[in-house]
Write a protein that holds these residues in place. Structure first.
Motif, PDB file in Angstrom:
ATOM      1  N   ASP A   1     -11.313  29.091  -3.905  1.00 13.99           N
ATOM      2  CA  ASP A   1     -11.656  28.124  -4.952  1.00 13.99           C
ATOM      3  C   ASP A   1     -12.137  26.816  -4.338  1.00 13.99           C
ATOM      4  N   CYS A   2     -12.976  26.119  -5.072  1.00  7.86           N
ATOM      5  CA  CYS A   2     -13.405  24.775  -4.681  1.00  7.86           C
ATOM      6  C   CYS A   2     -12.597  23.773  -5.493  1.00  7.86           C
ATOM      7  N   VAL A   3     -12.239  22.680  -4.829  1.00  8.65           N
ATOM      8  CA  VAL A   3     -11.350  21.697  -5.447  1.00  8.65           C
ATOM      9  C   VAL A   3     -11.841  20.269  -5.182  1.00  8.65           C
ATOM     10  N   LEU A   4     -11.373  19.363  -6.040  1.00 11.28           N
ATOM     11  CA  LEU A   4     -11.617  17.934  -5.865  1.00 11.28           C
ATOM     12  C   LEU A   4     -10.360  17.330  -5.265  1.00 11.28           C
ATOM     13  N   MET A   5     -10.509  16.649  -4.131  1.00 16.51           N
ATOM     14  CA  MET A   5      -9.387  16.059  -3.402  1.00 16.51           C
ATOM     15  C   MET A   5      -9.379  14.544  -3.608  1.00 16.51           C
ATOM     16  N   ARG A   6      -8.197  14.008  -3.840  1.00 15.64           N
ATOM     17  CA  ARG A   6      -8.030  12.567  -4.054  1.00 15.64           C
ATOM     18  C   ARG A   6      -8.432  11.798  -2.796  1.00 15.64           C
ATOM     19  N   PRO A   7      -9.358  10.815  -2.936  1.00 14.26           N
ATOM     20  CA  PRO A   7      -9.753  10.026  -1.766  1.00 14.26           C
ATOM     21  C   PRO A   7      -8.702   8.967  -1.442  1.00 14.26           C
ATOM     22  N   TRP A   8      -8.721   8.479  -0.183  1.00 13.08           N
ATOM     23  CA  TRP A   8      -7.805   7.410   0.218  1.00 13.08           C
ATOM     24  C   TRP A   8      -8.127   6.139  -0.546  1.00 13.08           C
ATOM     25  N   ASP A   9      -9.430   5.886  -0.720  1.00 16.35           N
ATOM     26  CA  ASP A   9      -9.903   4.694  -1.418  1.00 16.35           C
ATOM     27  C   ASP A   9     -10.168   5.078  -2.874  1.00 16.35           C
TER      28      ASP A   9
ATOM     29  N   ILE B   1      -4.789  17.506  -4.376  1.00 17.80           N
ATOM     30  CA  ILE B   1      -5.812  18.164  -5.201  1.00 17.80           C
ATOM     31  C   ILE B   1      -5.724  17.630  -6.615  1.00 17.80           C
ATOM     32  N   GLU B   2      -6.856  17.103  -7.101  1.00 16.33           N
ATOM     33  CA  GLU B   2      -6.915  16.540  -8.449  1.00 16.33           C
ATOM     34  C   GLU B   2      -7.327  17.566  -9.492  1.00 16.33           C
ATOM     35  N   ASP B   3      -8.261  18.467  -9.120  1.00  8.76           N
ATOM     36  CA  ASP B   3      -8.817  19.400 -10.086  1.00  8.76           C
ATOM     37  C   ASP B   3      -9.604  20.481  -9.347  1.00  8.76           C
ATOM     38  N   LYS B   4      -9.996  21.485 -10.081  1.00  9.64           N
ATOM     39  CA  LYS B   4     -10.891  22.496  -9.550  1.00  9.64           C
ATOM     40  C   LYS B   4     -12.322  22.098  -9.885  1.00  9.64           C
ATOM     41  N   CYS B   5     -13.271  22.638  -9.133  1.00  9.76           N
ATOM     42  CA  CYS B   5     -14.677  22.421  -9.421  1.00  9.76           C
ATOM     43  C   CYS B   5     -15.431  23.695  -9.051  1.00  9.76           C
ATOM     44  N   THR B   6     -16.720  23.708  -9.331  1.00  9.46           N
ATOM     45  CA  THR B   6     -17.553  24.852  -8.980  1.00  9.46           C
ATOM     46  C   THR B   6     -18.718  24.364  -8.146  1.00  9.46           C
ATOM     47  N   VAL B   7     -18.913  24.995  -6.992  1.00 12.06           N
ATOM     48  CA  VAL B   7     -20.068  24.706  -6.158  1.00 12.06           C
ATOM     49  C   VAL B   7     -20.967  25.939  -6.233  1.00 12.06           C
ATOM     50  N   HIS B   8     -22.105  25.769  -6.894  1.00 13.44           N
ATOM     51  CA  HIS B   8     -23.049  26.848  -7.130  1.00 13.44           C
ATOM     52  C   HIS B   8     -24.069  26.929  -5.997  1.00 13.44           C
TER      53      HIS B   8
ATOM     54  N   LEU C   1     -28.240  26.752 -14.892  1.00 14.02           N
ATOM     55  CA  LEU C   1     -27.210  26.275 -15.814  1.00 14.02           C
ATOM     56  C   LEU C   1     -27.858  25.630 -17.037  1.00 14.02           C
ATOM     57  N   THR C   2     -27.335  25.951 -18.204  1.00 13.88           N
ATOM     58  CA  THR C   2     -27.854  25.323 -19.423  1.00 13.88           C
ATOM     59  C   THR C   2     -27.200  23.965 -19.653  1.00 13.88           C
ATOM     60  N   SER C   3     -26.024  23.762 -19.080  1.00 14.76           N
ATOM     61  CA  SER C   3     -25.313  22.498 -19.202  1.00 14.76           C
ATOM     62  C   SER C   3     -24.574  22.237 -17.892  1.00 14.76           C
ATOM     63  N   VAL C   4     -24.798  21.083 -17.280  1.00 13.49           N
ATOM     64  CA  VAL C   4     -24.134  20.718 -16.032  1.00 13.49           C
ATOM     65  C   VAL C   4     -22.944  19.824 -16.369  1.00 13.49           C
ATOM     66  N   GLU C   5     -21.757  20.270 -15.979  1.00 14.43           N
ATOM     67  CA  GLU C   5     -20.530  19.521 -16.236  1.00 14.43           C
ATOM     68  C   GLU C   5     -20.195  18.630 -15.038  1.00 14.43           C
ATOM     69  N   ASN C   6     -19.236  17.727 -15.207  1.00 17.39           N
ATOM     70  CA  ASN C   6     -18.803  16.852 -14.115  1.00 17.39           C
ATOM     71  C   ASN C   6     -18.332  17.640 -12.905  1.00 17.39           C
ATOM     72  N   GLU C   7     -17.760  18.812 -13.122  1.00 20.15           N
ATOM     73  CA  GLU C   7     -17.184  19.616 -12.041  1.00 20.15           C
ATOM     74  C   GLU C   7     -18.184  20.590 -11.420  1.00 20.15           C
ATOM     75  N   ASP C   8     -19.456  20.513 -11.798  1.00 30.06           N
ATOM     76  CA  ASP C   8     -20.497  21.388 -11.255  1.00 30.06           C
ATOM     77  C   ASP C   8     -21.260  20.684 -10.141  1.00 30.06           C
ATOM     78  N   TYR C   9     -21.396  21.376  -9.007  1.00 27.12           N
ATOM     79  CA  TYR C   9     -22.149  20.898  -7.859  1.00 27.12           C
ATOM     80  C   TYR C   9     -22.999  22.048  -7.344  1.00 27.12           C
ATOM     81  N   PHE C  10     -23.901  21.761  -6.391  1.00 26.20           N
ATOM     82  CA  PHE C  10     -24.638  22.850  -5.753  1.00 26.20           C
ATOM     83  C   PHE C  10     -24.737  22.600  -4.252  1.00 26.20           C
ATOM     84  N   CYS C  11     -24.946  23.686  -3.531  1.00 30.94           N
ATOM     85  CA  CYS C  11     -25.045  23.628  -2.072  1.00 30.94           C
ATOM     86  C   CYS C  11     -26.177  24.542  -1.618  1.00 30.94           C
ATOM     87  N   ARG C  12     -27.056  24.006  -0.782  1.00 31.43           N
ATOM     88  CA  ARG C  12     -28.122  24.836  -0.206  1.00 31.43           C
ATOM     89  C   ARG C  12     -28.215  24.701   1.313  1.00 31.43           C
TER      90      ARG C  12
END
Length: 148
Positions: A27-35, A96-103, A111-122
């Motif tokens: 799974d891909c996750v969002l990690m709390r930053p120090w700042d 870990i703050e939340d899950k996300c999706t890296v497409h 995607l027909t709708s991009v949510e806050n938790e949607d990212y992409f990697c190439r």
């Protein structure tokens, strides 16, 4: 005689406190930053372990945002673009703050709708050298290189 540490126990999953989402390896996750003024870091969970004190730790592989890379953000980078790095780390699961999706880029464009938790990697990113794989990408009618 030196004390030996009890072996770590691998877990199949754990639940993020406060939001009750289940995280598994892969799974891909969002990690709390120090700042707190920075956006959350993005990582891929490779392994989940618990130690003798029942502390849950995750082995992660970091994603980098273009502005965090040695070359910086380029004109052709998307707003939600990330680079999968060869930078691994072990963190407390409590960060870990939340899950996300890296497409993939192809799936992201569908995607027909991009949510806050949607990212992409190439690209994959070597954080020690600043190199990319692949080292160039076609964008519209142009070919951009990281050497430009």
């Amino acid at each position: 005689m030196a004390k030996t540490r009890p072996p770590k126990k691998c877990l199949d999953s754990f639940t993020i406190k406060g939001i009750n989402k289940i995280v598994k390896a892969g799974d891909c996750v969002l990690m709390r930053p120090w700042d707190s003024g920075k956006p959350p870091y993005v990582a891929k969970v490779e392994k989940i372990e618990t130690d003798s004190r029942n502390s849950i730790r995750v082995r992660i592989r970091w994603y980098y945002r273009p502005e965090e890379s040695k070359g910086g953000r380029r004109q052709f980078h998307g707003a939600k673009e990330l680079f999968l790095s060869d930078h691994y780390d072990v963190q407390s699961a409590d960060t870990i703050e939340d899950k996300c999706t890296v497409h993939t880029f192809k799936n992201y464009t569908k995607l027909t709708s991009v949510e806050n938790e949607d990212y992409f990697c190439r690209f994959e990113y070597n954080y020690a050298t600043g190199g990319f794989t692949p080292d160039r990408v076609a964008v519209s009618m142009f070919l951009f290189s990281f050497d430009d």
